[in-house]
Design a protein around this motif. Structure first.
Motif, short mmCIF file in Angstrom:
data_model
loop_
_atom_site.label_atom_id
_atom_site.label_comp_id
_atom_site.label_asym_id
_atom_site.label_seq_id
_atom_site.Cartn_x
_atom_site.Cartn_y
_atom_site.Cartn_z
N TRP B 128 63.00 -177.30 14.37
CA TRP B 128 61.85 -178.07 13.91
C TRP B 128 61.60 -179.21 14.87
O TRP B 128 62.48 -179.55 15.67
CB TRP B 128 62.08 -178.59 12.48
CG TRP B 128 60.78 -178.94 11.81
CD1 TRP B 128 60.35 -180.19 11.45
CD2 TRP B 128 59.75 -178.04 11.42
NE1 TRP B 128 59.11 -180.10 10.87
CE2 TRP B 128 58.71 -178.80 10.84
CE3 TRP B 128 59.59 -176.65 11.52
CZ2 TRP B 128 57.53 -178.23 10.36
CZ3 TRP B 128 58.42 -176.08 11.04
CH2 TRP B 128 57.41 -176.87 10.46
N ASP B 129 60.40 -179.77 14.79
CA ASP B 129 60.04 -180.85 15.70
C ASP B 129 60.20 -182.20 15.02
O ASP B 129 59.93 -182.36 13.83
CB ASP B 129 58.59 -180.71 16.16
CG ASP B 129 58.43 -179.59 17.17
OD1 ASP B 129 59.38 -178.81 17.31
OD2 ASP B 129 57.38 -179.52 17.81
N PHE B 130 60.62 -183.16 15.81
CA PHE B 130 60.74 -184.53 15.34
C PHE B 130 60.30 -185.41 16.50
O PHE B 130 60.87 -185.32 17.59
CB PHE B 130 62.19 -184.82 14.94
CG PHE B 130 62.37 -186.18 14.33
CD1 PHE B 130 62.17 -186.37 12.97
CD2 PHE B 130 62.74 -187.27 15.11
CE1 PHE B 130 62.34 -187.63 12.40
CE2 PHE B 130 62.89 -188.52 14.55
CZ PHE B 130 62.70 -188.71 13.19
N GLN B 131 59.29 -186.23 16.27
CA GLN B 131 58.71 -187.00 17.38
C GLN B 131 58.41 -186.06 18.54
O GLN B 131 57.74 -185.05 18.31
CB GLN B 131 59.65 -188.15 17.77
CG GLN B 131 59.70 -189.26 16.71
CD GLN B 131 58.77 -190.43 17.01
OE1 GLN B 131 57.98 -190.38 17.93
NE2 GLN B 131 58.85 -191.48 16.21
N THR B 134 62.05 -180.93 20.05
CA THR B 134 62.28 -179.77 19.20
C THR B 134 63.79 -179.66 19.01
O THR B 134 64.54 -179.58 19.98
CB THR B 134 61.74 -178.49 19.87
OG1 THR B 134 60.34 -178.66 20.08
CG2 THR B 134 61.96 -177.28 18.99
#
Lengths: 394, 358
Positions: B128-131, B134
């Motif tokens: 998942w992506d955060f800021q 990935t």
């Protein structure tokens, strides 16, 4: 009157093209001497009147109040002096009895001519008005127009072309929105394009592009005409445009209840409304919500900035053939005729062949864009001159 | 079962190694309605060929019929992932129109089968992506929430503000740009906060601790994938443990950041199945008042933090007031709440606490 003059002397594009060549600092002086366009432009009475006027004005008020006025007047004065000097030297070369002196005069003439060419080049650079957006990056929006699925297919091809062109120019190309159709076409998309002179060059691509061909979806082999629209919005920097955060309503997929650790939602789409204007932007390109928000703000800023620029430019109506902003957007600017393998830009009546190569977004497209830029520069210069001519006559 | 003789269904049915599992669900009759529509839809397209859009709406219908939350989004993320894209909107015309290969359809089906068991999409995809990052996601390590991205932005903004020349000079000589802040993260989970801080603050160093070994390993793995392992020290450590000296490899820290477990214990029963069945509940359960770990962190801050250093916490909206009161009762900690911030939903979510000099 002046306009008629410009049109007639402009029938061939060579003129405008030569003008652009002066912009390039690396071109050698010698080159200018062989530019017939230069002589032609400076032969225009309107330009002469304009330069005279600049000098008069300067004499009237020492500090040049007009944009670049005094520098321009100084250049014009130097040009006049050089031309007088040239005339004298030419007479000398023709009439003097002493052969050595005549030879000397002839070398002098060459120097004089070179200097004159350089002065004229500098005058031109002063005359092309600089714009706030010259250094800007941009957001490009493409929208399919008349022609259903075929228009959407063409829109997708055009979007690819610009993406490849950005790569060719070493620009960054970041897709912000992308709304495909079922069969691989594109309803609407936008992208942020950033790089050296990106807006300056791309701004001429805004408008209606028309395609004529037998669509893939056509069973009876008939040629259809479809359209798509390109809009080019300059991207403002922090100084050009400030938005009060209180004027924004940022909408996200809200989780019901407590939020935070209590829920795990994945929908990260962001929609932003600028309350005073009602302008809306949205982004769901990213899985990260904060990145979607940053992109949506970028789109919104470009839209608002574009509105601001248009407000300003509405005040100064122009009759240019090459328009940017809304004025240019509704105009049919280019036709891609597949049966004839030809791309024609209607603003400068320029046609090139090899559509497929054109749509690779490399040399052929670049040449077209450069030609448009040159023509636009020429029109801008003519406008400056004619404006001043009108005020003078009034 | 008659409806399942639609061409698409037959196709999926034959392909699926998960027949048995899906069979159970379908046998309940949940998906009958969407298939009516699909029948009509697919009679137009060539048998055996499915596009991304068709697959998305098919699985959306299946998810809806099975009452899977975020049916549309889940279906889109899974289909896009199989096509190598992050979101359905970022698919371009080139990869949206071609028909799915048999292998791709199979892969979509396997992933959707997991989602049908209420596995969170982030675990289904394994990333998942955060800021800007990935990150790899593995159950049961806590999945970073959207709010926490804002916590990182807060810290980065604060750090930039500190470095502006005009900032007040309580700390007279700010270290030069090459010596960034030392940050301690308590409860690093997948490493989302720690790694995005390292990415955004190129001269910073982070000590990341977690009580769950799987989390420590995942943070390490993500750090290596992003090539950030040089500036992070990931330790398996319980915040309540008394030995804190080895948390100081780089001396006292400038900032402590944490998204600690803050759910009130009584609220734990209301969590969605996705969370309850898959995530490490230790990362959520903050005890009867949700403050068990928050208190531990504040105690620790007293020892580890430099004077005028900051603690940034993500909390429950009721916590800011509670923490203020609690700190008033513990003046010996020299900590004071100097700011509260709302999240994108307008809920009080973030606490900025500062240590004053003694």
């Amino acid at each position: 009157m002046v306009f008629g003059l410009a049109r007639s002397s402009l029938r061939c594009l060579g003129f405008a093209r030569s003008l652009a060549r002066w912009r390039k600092p690396k071109s050698t002086r010698r080159l200018f001497c062989s530019q017939p366009g230069l002589q032609d432009l400076f032969a225009l009475p309107a330009l002469q009147r304009f330069l005279d006027q600049q000098q008069e004005e300067e004499q009237r008020q020492e500090a040049g109040a007009r944009r670049g006025g005094s520098a321009l007047a100084a250049l014009a004065r130097r040009l006049r002096r050089k031309e007088e000097e040239l005339g004298d030297t030419e007479r000398l070369a023709r009439e003097d009895e002493n052969e050595d002196l005549r030879k000397l005069a002839e070398t002098e003439i060459v120097f004089c001519q070179e200097e004159i060419a350089e002065l004229k080049r500098q005058i031109m650079l002063h005359l092309i008005p600089s714009e706030e957006t010259d250094e800007s990056d941009l957001i490009m929006e493409v929208t399919s127009g008349v022609g259903g699925q075929e228009a959407m297919l063409f829109t997708a091809e055009m979007f690819d072309m610009y993406q490849q062109y950005a790569a060719y120019k070493n620009w960054n190309f970041d897709i912000l929105e992308y709304a495909p159709s079922d069969i691989g076409g594109l309803r609407y998309a936008s992208a942020a394009i950033a790089g050296h002179e990106a807006y300056r060059q791309m701004k001429f691509e805004g408008g209606v592009h028309r395609v004529q061909r037998v669509p893939k979806t056509e069973k009876q082999g008939r040629i259809h005409t479809s359209t798509m629209t390109v809009a080019i919005l300059p991207q403002p920097n922090e100084i050009n445009l400030t938005i009060n955060p209180k004027e924004l309503r940022i909408e996200t997929k809200r989780a019901s209840g407590a939020g935070g650790q209590h829920v795990n939602t994945t929908d990260s789409a962001v929609r932003i409304l600028h309350i005073p204007t009602g302008v809306v932007s949205e982004c769901q390109q990213e899985r990260s919500q904060i990145k979607n928000k940053a992109k949506a703000i970028q789109i919104l800023r470009a839209k608002l900035y574009n509105m601001k620029l248009e407000d300003e430019s509405r005040k100064r109506e122009t009759a240019r053939k090459i328009q940017t902003g809304t004025k240019g957007r509704s105009e049919k600017i280019r036709t891609y005729n597949f049966p004839q393998d030809r791309v024609t830009d209607h603003r400068i009546s320029r046609s090139v062949h090899h559509i497929e190569q054109f749509m690779l977004g490399e040399e052929l497209l670049d040449e077209m864009i450069q030609a448009l830029g040159e023509y636009a520069d020429f029109e801008a210069v003519m406008e400056v001159i004619s404006e001043s001519d009108l005020t003078r006559l009034r | 079962m008659t409806v399942f003789y639609s061409s698409l269904w037959r196709k999926l049915w034959c392909l699926s190694p998960y027949c048995g599992h899906l069979g159970v669900i379908f046998a309940r009759g949940c998906v009958l309605h969407p298939c009516h529509r699909l029948l009509r839809q697919y009679s137009h397209s060539k048998a055996g060929l499915v596009t991304a859009a068709e697959l998305v709406s098919y699985w959306q219908d299946v998810f809806e019929a099975n009452e899977i939350p975020e049916a549309r989004a889940s279906s889109e993320y899974i289909v896009s992932y199989v096509l190598g894209a992050k979101t359905f909107q970022s698919l371009n015309a080139g990869n949206i129109s071609p028909y799915f290969s048999v292998q791709q359809q199979e892969q979509v089906e396997q992933l959707c089968a997991k989602r049908l068991q209420r596995m969170p999409v982030q675990y289904v995809l394994g990333e998942w992506d955060f800021q800007d990052l990935t990150l790899k996601m593995k159950p049961p390590v806590f999945i970073p929430r959207r709010e926490t991205e804002e916590l990182v932005t807060l810290v980065v903004d604060e750090e930039c503000r500190k470095r502006l020349p005009s900032s007040d000079c309580k700390e007279p000589r700010l270290p030069p740009e090459t010596h960034g802040p030392v940050i301690l993260e308590v409860g690093c989970g997948s490493g989302a906060i720690a790694l995005s801080l390292l990415k955004k603050l190129p001269h910073s160093k982070v000590i990341a601790i977690d009580k769950l070994e799987a989390a420590v390993n995942l943070t390490k793995e993500n750090a290596e994938r992003l090539n950030l392992q040089e500036r992070v020290s990931v330790l398996h450590h319980e915040v309540s443990s008394s030995s804190w000296k080895y948390l100081l490899p780089w001396g006292l820290v400038d900032t402590i950041i944490s998204n600690p477990p803050y759910v009130f214990h009584e609220d734990m029963t209301h969590l969605a199945t996705e969370i309850h069945s898959y995530e490490d509940l230790g990362a959520l359960d903050g005890g009867s008042d949700g403050m068990n770990i928050i208190r531990e962190i504040l105690h620790l801050a007293c020892y580890l933090l430099k004077d005028y250093g900051s603690v940034f916490l993500e909390v429950e909206p009721r916590h800011p007031e509670m923490v203020k009161n609690w700190l008033r009762g513990h003046p010996d900690l020299s900590l004071v709440v100097c700011g509260t911030h709302k999240d994108f939903c307008g809920k009080l979510r973030f606490l900025h606490i500062q240590k004053h000099g003694r």
